[in-house]
Design a protein around this motif. Structure first.
Motif, PDB file in Angstrom:
ATOM      1  N   ALA A 196       0.833  -1.202   0.000  1.00 42.86           N
ATOM      2  CA  ALA A 196       0.000   0.000   0.000  1.00 42.86           C
ATOM      3  C   ALA A 196       0.869   1.255   0.000  1.00 42.86           C
ATOM      4  O   ALA A 196       0.602   2.217  -0.726  1.00 42.86           O
ATOM      5  CB  ALA A 196      -0.920  -0.008   1.222  1.00 42.86           C
ATOM      6  N   VAL A 197       1.938   1.232   0.794  1.00 42.88           N
ATOM      7  CA  VAL A 197       2.851   2.375   0.852  1.00 42.88           C
ATOM      8  C   VAL A 197       3.538   2.556  -0.498  1.00 42.88           C
ATOM      9  O   VAL A 197       3.668   3.678  -1.010  1.00 42.88           O
ATOM     10  CB  VAL A 197       3.897   2.187   1.982  1.00 42.88           C
ATOM     11  N   ALA A 198       3.936   1.411  -1.100  1.00 42.11           N
ATOM     12  CA  ALA A 198       4.629   1.476  -2.398  1.00 42.11           C
ATOM     13  C   ALA A 198       3.724   2.057  -3.477  1.00 42.11           C
ATOM     14  O   ALA A 198       4.195   2.690  -4.430  1.00 42.11           O
ATOM     15  CB  ALA A 198       5.101   0.083  -2.795  1.00 42.11           C
ATOM     16  N   SER A 199       2.419   1.832  -3.318  1.00 45.58           N
ATOM     17  CA  SER A 199       1.500   2.341  -4.338  1.00 45.58           C
ATOM     18  C   SER A 199       1.079   3.787  -4.068  1.00 45.58           C
ATOM     19  O   SER A 199       0.195   4.322  -4.723  1.00 45.58           O
ATOM     20  CB  SER A 199       0.262   1.441  -4.422  1.00 45.58           C
ATOM     21  N   GLY A 200       1.701   4.397  -3.067  1.00 44.19           N
ATOM     22  CA  GLY A 200       1.476   5.825  -2.841  1.00 44.19           C
ATOM     23  C   GLY A 200       0.541   6.156  -1.706  1.00 44.19           C
ATOM     24  O   GLY A 200       0.297   7.331  -1.424  1.00 44.19           O
ATOM     25  N   ALA A 201       0.004   5.140  -1.029  1.00 46.11           N
ATOM     26  CA  ALA A 201      -0.917   5.427   0.078  1.00 46.11           C
ATOM     27  C   ALA A 201      -0.144   5.955   1.283  1.00 46.11           C
ATOM     28  O   ALA A 201       1.003   5.567   1.513  1.00 46.11           O
ATOM     29  CB  ALA A 201      -1.669   4.157   0.465  1.00 46.11           C
ATOM     30  N   SER A 202      -0.772   6.841   2.016  1.00 46.30           N
ATOM     31  CA  SER A 202      -0.157   7.361   3.246  1.00 46.30           C
ATOM     32  C   SER A 202      -1.184   7.260   4.364  1.00 46.30           C
ATOM     33  O   SER A 202      -2.388   7.034   4.109  1.00 46.30           O
ATOM     34  CB  SER A 202       0.250   8.820   3.063  1.00 46.30           C
ATOM     35  N   ALA A 203      -0.712   7.447   5.574  1.00 44.90           N
ATOM     36  CA  ALA A 203      -1.638   7.392   6.716  1.00 44.90           C
ATOM     37  C   ALA A 203      -2.716   8.458   6.577  1.00 44.90           C
ATOM     38  O   ALA A 203      -3.894   8.213   6.862  1.00 44.90           O
ATOM     39  CB  ALA A 203      -0.866   7.574   8.024  1.00 44.90           C
ATOM     40  N   ASP A 204      -2.314   9.635   6.086  1.00 43.04           N
ATOM     41  CA  ASP A 204      -3.283  10.731   5.917  1.00 43.04           C
ATOM     42  C   ASP A 204      -4.353  10.377   4.898  1.00 43.04           C
ATOM     43  O   ASP A 204      -5.549  10.580   5.125  1.00 43.04           O
ATOM     44  CB  ASP A 204      -2.558  12.002   5.486  1.00 43.04           C
TER      45      ASP A 204
END
Lengths: 224, 200
Positions: A196-204
């Protein structure tokens, strides 16, 4: 008047509650009923016990004052289930002691599992302290202490009527994994997966999306 | 880790209660069946809540006692040998956990307050309501072991032998406890016990 054998009367008298609730063994019921049919005192007591039983039933119904017992039960079960999952995740960590050479991936998984247990203990202590504290001191979900996290994470509270299937779908779609909870405020902490992080998702971004989901009542990125 | 799937609402058990519940327990023991566990939890939640409330367990501790009980059910499901009814096993666990909770909270499960008849509402014209108030006062005066013997017999409908298994005491002790509870209630509940002849 029927002659009354003292012992028979005393024994029958002791068994009247189970004659009243219909759970007297057949072998006893026969002679107890025979005695009661001839004993005015026992008949009166049996009648009294039946009235007490009825009143206890009625009182129990009146005491069920919870406005939403189903929701309460589900929330309670969710807590238990989170505890079971944390425990089962910790089980492989314990096996490290007895195992031989382990891969780096396996070690990482075990370390994470152990971390979940440590976090769980920390949260439990936090919850205990919160219960002991003066009730005028409120701790909000956002105030909950930040755990040691390995990835961007969000803190969230699920709706009382959210089913486990709904929660699972939501977590899977957002690439989230629960790492701790429920906390004292019923909050969970969920980390973003590597993908998910690699695909650009962030906690925000994830917090913004899931806060609009009807199965979530609160979502906020966790500061790291 | 994502939460595993648990079917909600719970499955409905079929057949006799004990046979159905044993089937659920076997599924938990055999394959850690979460749906079966959820169903079993649901079938006990309400009755354990009532029972624990009667034991004077604090409201905030009731959930913990129930979950501690079902933690044991989950981890020890395979060890249940069926020597007793499943309900006897589960309620017995809850009873012992509740006693521990009472000890931790330093709660005396018997009221030390002198019995005050004036606390019964004189304004109430509802006989059932008045009886309920008498009953609450009467039950509060019973030691927890007597209260539980009464509750297990009249609310949950257990036999004398089952009550003995749950309370972990001889059958004769159960009879004695219930005998004493009845005597105490009779002093406090004249209408219910038919002593006054009113309200019957």
């Amino acid at each position: 008047m029927n002659p009354r054998i003292p012992d028979t009367h005393a024994e029958a008298w002791a068994m009247l509650p189970w004659l009243a609730n219909g759970r007297l063994q057949a072998s006893d019921r026969e002679w107890v009923e025979a005695h009661v049919s001839q004993c005015v005192e026992c008949r009166g007591e049996l009648d009294a016990q039946r009235r007490i039983a009825t009143q206890i039933h009625r009182d129990n119904i009146q005491r069920d004052v919870s406005p939403n017992p189903g929701s309460e039960e589900q929330r309670s079960f969710n807590k238990l289930w989170a505890r079971i999952e944390a425990s089962e995740a910790a089980a492989p960590a314990a096996a490290v002691v007895t195992g031989g050479p382990v891969s780096r991936t396996s070690r990482t998984v075990r370390w994470l599992a152990a971390a979940v247990v440590v976090q769980g203990i920390g949260l439990a202590l936090f919850g205990f302290n919160a219960l002991q504290a003066d009730s005028s001191h409120f701790v909000t979900v956002a105030d909950a202490p930040t755990e040691r996290l390995n990835a961007p994470a969000v803190r969230l509270v699920f709706a009382a009527n959210a089913s486990m299937a709904d929660i699972n779908t939501l977590l899977t779609h957002q690439g989230l994994s629960i790492v701790s909870g429920p906390g004292a405020s019923g909050n969970f902490t969920a980390e973003l997966s590597v993908d998910a992080v690699a695909s650009g998702a962030s906690a925000d971004s994830v917090a913004a999306v899931i806060s609009k989901d009807p199965n979530v009542t609160f979502a906020q990125p966790v500061a790291r | 880790m994502a939460l595993k799937s648990v079917e909600t609402p719970p499955l409905r058990a079929t057949g006799t209660p004990d046979a159905s519940e044993r089937e659920l327990l076997e599924r938990i023991a055999r394959s850690k069946d979460q749906a079966a566990f959820r169903t079993l939890y649901g079938s006990y939640y309400q009755r354990l809540s009532r029972l624990l409330s009667r034991m004077s367990v604090r409201r905030e501790d009731i959930e913990e006692v129930i979950n501690d009980t079902f933690w044991v059910v989950w981890t020890k499901a395979g060890e249940f040998r069926g020597a007793s009814q499943l309900s006897t096993w589960i309620i017995g666990i809850a009873y012992r956990r509740a006693l521990n909770a009472l000890r931790r909270a330093k709660i005396r499960p018997v009221s030390d307050e002198p019995f005050d008849e004036d606390s019964i509402s004189v304004m109430s014209t509802d006989a059932a309501e008045t009886d309920g108030q008498w009953l609450a006062l009467g039950l509060a005066r019973l030691p927890v072991e007597q209260r539980m013997a009464l509750e297990l017999t009249y609310t949950l409908g257990h036999s004398c032998e089952e009550v003995a298994a749950i309370l972990d005491c001889p059958v004769n002790t159960v009879k004695t406890r219930l005998f004493r509870a009845r005597e105490t209630l009779k002093q406090v509940l004249p209408a219910l016990a038919g002593m006054s002849g009113e309200n019957s």
